[in-house]
Design a protein around this motif. Structure first.
Motif, PDB file in Angstrom:
ATOM      1  N   GLU A  30       0.827  -1.209   0.000  1.00  0.00           N
ATOM      2  CA  GLU A  30       0.000   0.000   0.000  1.00  0.00           C
ATOM      3  C   GLU A  30       0.860   1.257   0.000  1.00  0.00           C
ATOM      4  O   GLU A  30       0.585   2.210  -0.739  1.00  0.00           O
ATOM      5  CB  GLU A  30      -0.942   0.010   1.199  1.00  0.00           C
ATOM      6  CG  GLU A  30      -2.055  -0.999   1.106  1.00  0.00           C
ATOM      7  CD  GLU A  30      -2.954  -0.972   2.331  1.00  0.00           C
ATOM      8  OE1 GLU A  30      -3.079   0.104   2.961  1.00  0.00           O
ATOM      9  OE2 GLU A  30      -3.526  -2.018   2.665  1.00  0.00           O
ATOM     10  N   GLU A  32       3.905   1.517  -1.072  1.00  0.00           N
ATOM     11  CA  GLU A  32       4.595   1.585  -2.362  1.00  0.00           C
ATOM     12  C   GLU A  32       3.674   2.174  -3.436  1.00  0.00           C
ATOM     13  O   GLU A  32       4.100   2.982  -4.259  1.00  0.00           O
ATOM     14  CB  GLU A  32       5.058   0.183  -2.762  1.00  0.00           C
ATOM     15  CG  GLU A  32       5.915   0.145  -3.983  1.00  0.00           C
ATOM     16  CD  GLU A  32       6.414  -1.255  -4.281  1.00  0.00           C
ATOM     17  OE1 GLU A  32       7.280  -1.362  -5.155  1.00  0.00           O
ATOM     18  OE2 GLU A  32       5.947  -2.232  -3.660  1.00  0.00           O
ATOM     19  N   ILE A  33       2.410   1.803  -3.403  1.00  0.00           N
ATOM     20  CA  ILE A  33       1.431   2.344  -4.355  1.00  0.00           C
ATOM     21  C   ILE A  33       1.287   3.848  -4.163  1.00  0.00           C
ATOM     22  O   ILE A  33       1.296   4.619  -5.129  1.00  0.00           O
ATOM     23  CB  ILE A  33       0.071   1.631  -4.206  1.00  0.00           C
ATOM     24  CG1 ILE A  33       0.176   0.197  -4.717  1.00  0.00           C
ATOM     25  CG2 ILE A  33      -1.028   2.386  -4.934  1.00  0.00           C
ATOM     26  CD1 ILE A  33      -1.020  -0.672  -4.373  1.00  0.00           C
ATOM     27  N   GLN A  37       2.171   6.674  -6.910  1.00  0.00           N
ATOM     28  CA  GLN A  37       1.181   7.645  -7.370  1.00  0.00           C
ATOM     29  C   GLN A  37       1.690   9.068  -7.196  1.00  0.00           C
ATOM     30  O   GLN A  37       1.508   9.918  -8.065  1.00  0.00           O
ATOM     31  CB  GLN A  37      -0.133   7.475  -6.605  1.00  0.00           C
ATOM     32  CG  GLN A  37      -0.885   6.241  -6.961  1.00  0.00           C
ATOM     33  CD  GLN A  37      -2.071   6.002  -6.041  1.00  0.00           C
ATOM     34  OE1 GLN A  37      -2.193   6.624  -4.989  1.00  0.00           O
ATOM     35  NE2 GLN A  37      -2.943   5.081  -6.438  1.00  0.00           N
TER      36      GLN A  37
END
Length: 102
Positions: A30, A32-33, A37
């Motif tokens: 999470e 890393e996402i 973004q």
């Protein structure tokens, strides 16, 4: 830091992953996402980073794992955590994590 190291870490079971990084693999994914973004949403990208979002996160988590007592000491002394974070990478990951997960 090689990409292989991150891949080997991802293949560990949950307990060993948490022992190494301090967080569970799901939380790592999470975070890393969110970092990815943020990197993609930049208007002025500048020089491309030497490490991808996962490697940056791993490096920061390993730093926190090694020096985990320092933030507690600074908090007890009523100091600002940002003054402890010296590198731009540490500052970026910390501030992004605070803004997103706060």
């Amino acid at each position: 830091m090689s990409h292989d190291r991150l891949e080997r870490l991802r293949q560990l079971n949950r307990t060993r992953f948490k022992r190494h990084t301090g967080i569970y693999p799901e939380t790592f994914a999470e975070m890393e996402i969110v970092l990815g973004q943020r990197e993609r949403s930049k208007k002025k990208s500048g020089r491309p980073p030497a490490l991808n979002a996962g490697e940056q996160l791993l490096l920061t988590l390993e730093f926190w794992r090694e020096y985990g007592l320092l933030p507690r000491i600074w908090t007890v002394l009523n100091r600002d955590l940002d003054s402890l974070l010296t590198s731009p990478l540490e500052r970026k990951v910390t501030l992004q994590y605070r803004i997103t997960w706060a």
